[in-house]
Design a protein around this motif. Structure first.
Motif, mmCIF file in Angstrom:
data_model
loop_
_atom_site.group_PDB
_atom_site.id
_atom_site.type_symbol
_atom_site.label_atom_id
_atom_site.label_comp_id
_atom_site.label_asym_id
_atom_site.label_seq_id
_atom_site.Cartn_x
_atom_site.Cartn_y
_atom_site.Cartn_z
ATOM 1 N N GLU A 187 0.828 -1.212 0.000
ATOM 2 C CA GLU A 187 0.000 0.000 0.000
ATOM 3 C C GLU A 187 0.863 1.264 0.000
ATOM 4 O O GLU A 187 0.572 2.233 -0.708
ATOM 5 C CB GLU A 187 -0.916 -0.003 1.220
ATOM 6 C CG GLU A 187 -1.837 1.202 1.278
ATOM 7 C CD GLU A 187 -2.773 1.184 2.480
ATOM 8 O OE1 GLU A 187 -3.537 2.150 2.634
ATOM 9 O OE2 GLU A 187 -2.726 0.212 3.266
ATOM 10 N N LYS A 188 1.944 1.232 0.765
ATOM 11 C CA LYS A 188 2.786 2.418 0.896
ATOM 12 C C LYS A 188 3.713 2.602 -0.302
ATOM 13 O O LYS A 188 3.852 3.715 -0.838
ATOM 14 C CB LYS A 188 3.619 2.322 2.177
ATOM 15 C CG LYS A 188 4.535 3.514 2.405
ATOM 16 C CD LYS A 188 5.356 3.338 3.673
ATOM 17 C CE LYS A 188 6.324 4.502 3.879
ATOM 18 N NZ LYS A 188 7.181 4.317 5.084
ATOM 19 N N GLU A 189 4.364 1.528 -0.718
ATOM 20 C CA GLU A 189 5.401 1.628 -1.756
ATOM 21 C C GLU A 189 4.857 1.554 -3.175
ATOM 22 O O GLU A 189 5.533 1.949 -4.118
ATOM 23 C CB GLU A 189 6.456 0.532 -1.550
ATOM 24 C CG GLU A 189 7.145 0.583 -0.193
ATOM 25 C CD GLU A 189 7.919 1.873 0.022
ATOM 26 O OE1 GLU A 189 8.397 2.458 -0.972
ATOM 27 O OE2 GLU A 189 8.046 2.303 1.194
ATOM 28 N N LYS A 190 3.666 0.965 -3.327
ATOM 29 C CA LYS A 190 3.039 0.828 -4.648
ATOM 30 C C LYS A 190 4.006 0.253 -5.689
ATOM 31 O O LYS A 190 4.294 0.886 -6.719
ATOM 32 C CB LYS A 190 2.470 2.165 -5.112
ATOM 33 C CG LYS A 190 1.350 2.666 -4.200
ATOM 34 C CD LYS A 190 0.793 3.995 -4.648
ATOM 35 C CE LYS A 190 -0.443 4.375 -3.850
ATOM 36 N NZ LYS A 190 -0.326 4.217 -2.394
ATOM 37 N N PRO A 191 4.518 -0.946 -5.451
ATOM 38 C CA PRO A 191 5.447 -1.565 -6.408
ATOM 39 C C PRO A 191 4.720 -1.955 -7.689
ATOM 40 O O PRO A 191 3.484 -1.873 -7.773
ATOM 41 C CB PRO A 191 5.941 -2.799 -5.650
ATOM 42 C CG PRO A 191 4.806 -3.147 -4.737
ATOM 43 C CD PRO A 191 4.207 -1.838 -4.315
ATOM 44 N N GLN A 192 5.486 -2.417 -8.661
ATOM 45 C CA GLN A 192 4.904 -2.760 -9.962
ATOM 46 C C GLN A 192 4.134 -4.069 -9.924
ATOM 47 O O GLN A 192 3.408 -4.405 -10.855
ATOM 48 C CB GLN A 192 6.009 -2.856 -11.028
ATOM 49 C CG GLN A 192 6.836 -4.154 -11.012
ATOM 50 C CD GLN A 192 7.951 -4.150 -9.981
ATOM 51 O OE1 GLN A 192 7.981 -3.307 -9.087
ATOM 52 N NE2 GLN A 192 8.871 -5.091 -10.101
ATOM 53 N N PHE A 193 4.242 -4.816 -8.844
ATOM 54 C CA PHE A 193 3.563 -6.105 -8.727
ATOM 55 C C PHE A 193 2.383 -6.011 -7.765
ATOM 56 O O PHE A 193 2.338 -5.145 -6.891
ATOM 57 C CB PHE A 193 4.537 -7.189 -8.252
ATOM 58 C CG PHE A 193 5.271 -6.846 -6.980
ATOM 59 C CD1 PHE A 193 4.686 -7.019 -5.730
ATOM 60 C CD2 PHE A 193 6.577 -6.352 -7.035
ATOM 61 C CE1 PHE A 193 5.368 -6.700 -4.566
ATOM 62 C CE2 PHE A 193 7.274 -6.027 -5.862
ATOM 63 C CZ PHE A 193 6.659 -6.194 -4.624
ATOM 64 N N SER A 194 1.433 -6.917 -7.926
ATOM 65 C CA SER A 194 0.315 -7.031 -6.992
ATOM 66 C C SER A 194 0.618 -8.152 -5.996
ATOM 67 O O SER A 194 1.479 -9.010 -6.236
ATOM 68 C CB SER A 194 -0.988 -7.337 -7.739
ATOM 69 O OG SER A 194 -0.869 -8.552 -8.466
ATOM 70 N N LEU A 195 -0.102 -8.124 -4.889
ATOM 71 C CA LEU A 195 0.108 -9.100 -3.820
ATOM 72 C C LEU A 195 -1.154 -9.931 -3.620
ATOM 73 O O LEU A 195 -2.270 -9.413 -3.701
ATOM 74 C CB LEU A 195 0.449 -8.371 -2.519
ATOM 75 C CG LEU A 195 0.593 -9.212 -1.246
ATOM 76 C CD1 LEU A 195 1.819 -10.113 -1.320
ATOM 77 C CD2 LEU A 195 0.674 -8.292 -0.013
ATOM 78 N N SER A 196 -0.969 -11.226 -3.366
ATOM 79 C CA SER A 196 -2.053 -12.100 -2.910
ATOM 80 C C SER A 196 -1.512 -12.908 -1.743
ATOM 81 O O SER A 196 -0.327 -13.248 -1.716
ATOM 82 C CB SER A 196 -2.512 -13.059 -4.016
ATOM 83 O OG SER A 196 -2.942 -12.370 -5.160
ATOM 84 N N THR A 197 -2.366 -13.223 -0.771
ATOM 85 C CA THR A 197 -1.919 -14.030 0.356
ATOM 86 C C THR A 197 -2.811 -15.260 0.502
ATOM 87 O O THR A 197 -4.020 -15.208 0.231
ATOM 88 C CB THR A 197 -1.900 -13.240 1.673
ATOM 89 O OG1 THR A 197 -3.215 -12.759 1.980
ATOM 90 C CG2 THR A 197 -0.936 -12.069 1.581
ATOM 91 N N ILE A 198 -2.192 -16.347 0.940
ATOM 92 C CA ILE A 198 -2.860 -17.641 1.091
ATOM 93 C C ILE A 198 -2.838 -18.006 2.573
ATOM 94 O O ILE A 198 -1.770 -18.048 3.186
ATOM 95 C CB ILE A 198 -2.144 -18.732 0.269
ATOM 96 C CG1 ILE A 198 -2.029 -18.320 -1.205
ATOM 97 C CG2 ILE A 198 -2.834 -20.076 0.423
ATOM 98 C CD1 ILE A 198 -3.339 -18.196 -1.926
ATOM 99 N N CYS A 199 -4.015 -18.261 3.148
ATOM 100 C CA CYS A 199 -4.130 -18.470 4.595
ATOM 101 C C CYS A 199 -4.753 -19.831 4.912
ATOM 102 O O CYS A 199 -5.969 -19.926 5.140
ATOM 103 C CB CYS A 199 -4.978 -17.366 5.212
ATOM 104 S SG CYS A 199 -4.356 -15.691 4.944
ATOM 105 N N PRO A 200 -3.957 -20.885 4.962
ATOM 106 C CA PRO A 200 -4.492 -22.200 5.322
ATOM 107 C C PRO A 200 -4.354 -22.488 6.809
ATOM 108 O O PRO A 200 -3.445 -21.974 7.473
ATOM 109 C CB PRO A 200 -3.597 -23.150 4.516
ATOM 110 C CG PRO A 200 -2.285 -22.425 4.432
ATOM 111 C CD PRO A 200 -2.572 -20.950 4.485
ATOM 112 N N PRO A 201 -5.249 -23.322 7.382
ATOM 113 C CA PRO A 201 -5.057 -23.806 8.749
ATOM 114 C C PRO A 201 -4.114 -25.015 8.733
ATOM 115 O O PRO A 201 -3.093 -24.957 8.037
ATOM 116 C CB PRO A 201 -6.490 -24.163 9.183
ATOM 117 C CG PRO A 201 -7.236 -24.417 7.912
ATOM 118 C CD PRO A 201 -6.504 -23.726 6.807
#
Length: 345
Positions: A187-201
């Protein structure tokens, strides 16, 4: 659009239980994969566990310490995507901040900083392997009647975690703080890539990484082995009340990389609730020869446990992920362990 054969995916922590499946998913889809390892000694075991037909698509980068300044600078060069699956799994620590919190947070930030600084125009997506530990609130216990989703966050603060006496509680806090740090960075740096996160138990399922001893199993494989090795007289009480098949979690990483709609999204990857009683019921039904080694407990009681639920609808709709059944997950896990028992005798 660039074909998979022309793309390089950086996979951090390539020697891990989940990472082996992620590696297999990307390689079998045609991608080249550059795996990070802490030392040269890990490379042979990874190659041995990898289908020989993919060896020419597999390369490695040595990253001895993820917290070291510029640790990932060389590894990120020229890649099209990054899957950051490396994270320290530590439950016992002398210093909670030094041994658990800082490695998780700084390792993730180091990777993101290197990726942003490299300015690869072809780098479009970074996937961070987070955890249900970043979603669930441990202070609420099993929270009967509540349904967790991606909107939930473990509310633990760095200050509280640094002073907390429980390593398991602090580990869960570290996953939340590392994931929050990743989202804040983007959010702060606004890089050229997007982020996704994976949250498994709990990540349960068959091992495809190299195992040399049944005394050196990863945590989730050990909990299954404990159910069949005769060491228990009763099913353990529920800890994490959710699970996902390791193959489904790996598939989620691939889909999160490939699906445009996954950009900027967080995914709870959970097949459903996890009960050791239910696992024992399945094992006793599917493997009659193991009945004298598997706790009986109270058959059927696992389906009635009053615990939180997990909303996996986003993973189904956005990623198109289909989840394996508990029966398939447990059965395939046990088959692998029985094979290893024979091979490692």
């Amino acid at each position: 659009m660039t074909s998979p054969a022309e793309q390089i995916i950086l996979l951090t922590g390539a020697s891990g239980f989940l990472a082996a499946h992620i590696l297999d998913k990307f390689l079998s889809k045609g991608y080249k994969v550059r795996g990070t390892v802490r030392s040269e000694s890990s490379i042979e075991a990874i190659r041995k566990a990898t289908n020989p037909q993919y060896h020419d698509k597999l390369s490695f980068a040595i990253v001895p310490d993820m917290q070291a300044p510029y640790a990932f600078d060389e590894a990120v060069q020229g890649v099209n995507g990054i899957v950051h699956s490396a994270s320290p799994f530590v439950l016992q620590a002398e210093d909670m901040a030094r041994d658990i919190l800082d490695p998780a947070i700084n390792g993730t930030l180091n990777m993101l900083k290197a990726a942003a600084a490299a300015k690869n125009p072809q780098l479009k997506r970074v996937i961070v392997t987070s955890s249900f530990a970043a979603i669930g609130d441990l202070d609420h216990g099993h929270r009967p009647g509540y349904t967790y989703s991606e909107r939930d966050w473990n509310p633990a603060t760095y200050e509280a975690a640094a002073k907390h006496p429980s390593g398991a509680w602090v580990y869960c806090a570290s996953k939340a703080l590392a994931e929050r740090a990743a989202w804040d960075f983007v959010e702060k740096e606004k890089p050229q890539f997007s982020l996704s996160t994976i949250c498994p138990p709990w990540i349960i399922g068959p091992n495809i990484n190299t195992i040399t001893s049944l005394n050196k199993l990863n945590e989730s494989t050990q909990i299954i082995y404990n159910l069949i090795n005769g060491s228990l007289t009763a099913p353990p009480p529920t800890d994490f009340a959710g699970y996902a098949d390791v193959r489904d979690v790996a598939e989620a990483h691939l889909l999160a990389y490939e699906k445009p709609a996954a950009a900027g999204e967080r995914f709870l990857i959970a097949a459903g609730n996890w009960s050791y009683q239910t696992a024992c019921d399945i094992i006793r039904a599917e493997f009659p020869e193991l009945r004298d080694r598997v706790p009986v407990g109270t058959p059927g009681a696992g389906e009635k446990e009053d615990v939180y639920r997990l909303d996996n609808s986003k993973a189904k709709t956005v990623l198109g992920l289909k989840f394996r059944s508990t029966k398939e997950t447990v059965t395939d896990s046990v088959k692998t362990l029985l094979r290893l028992e024979k091979e490692l005798k």
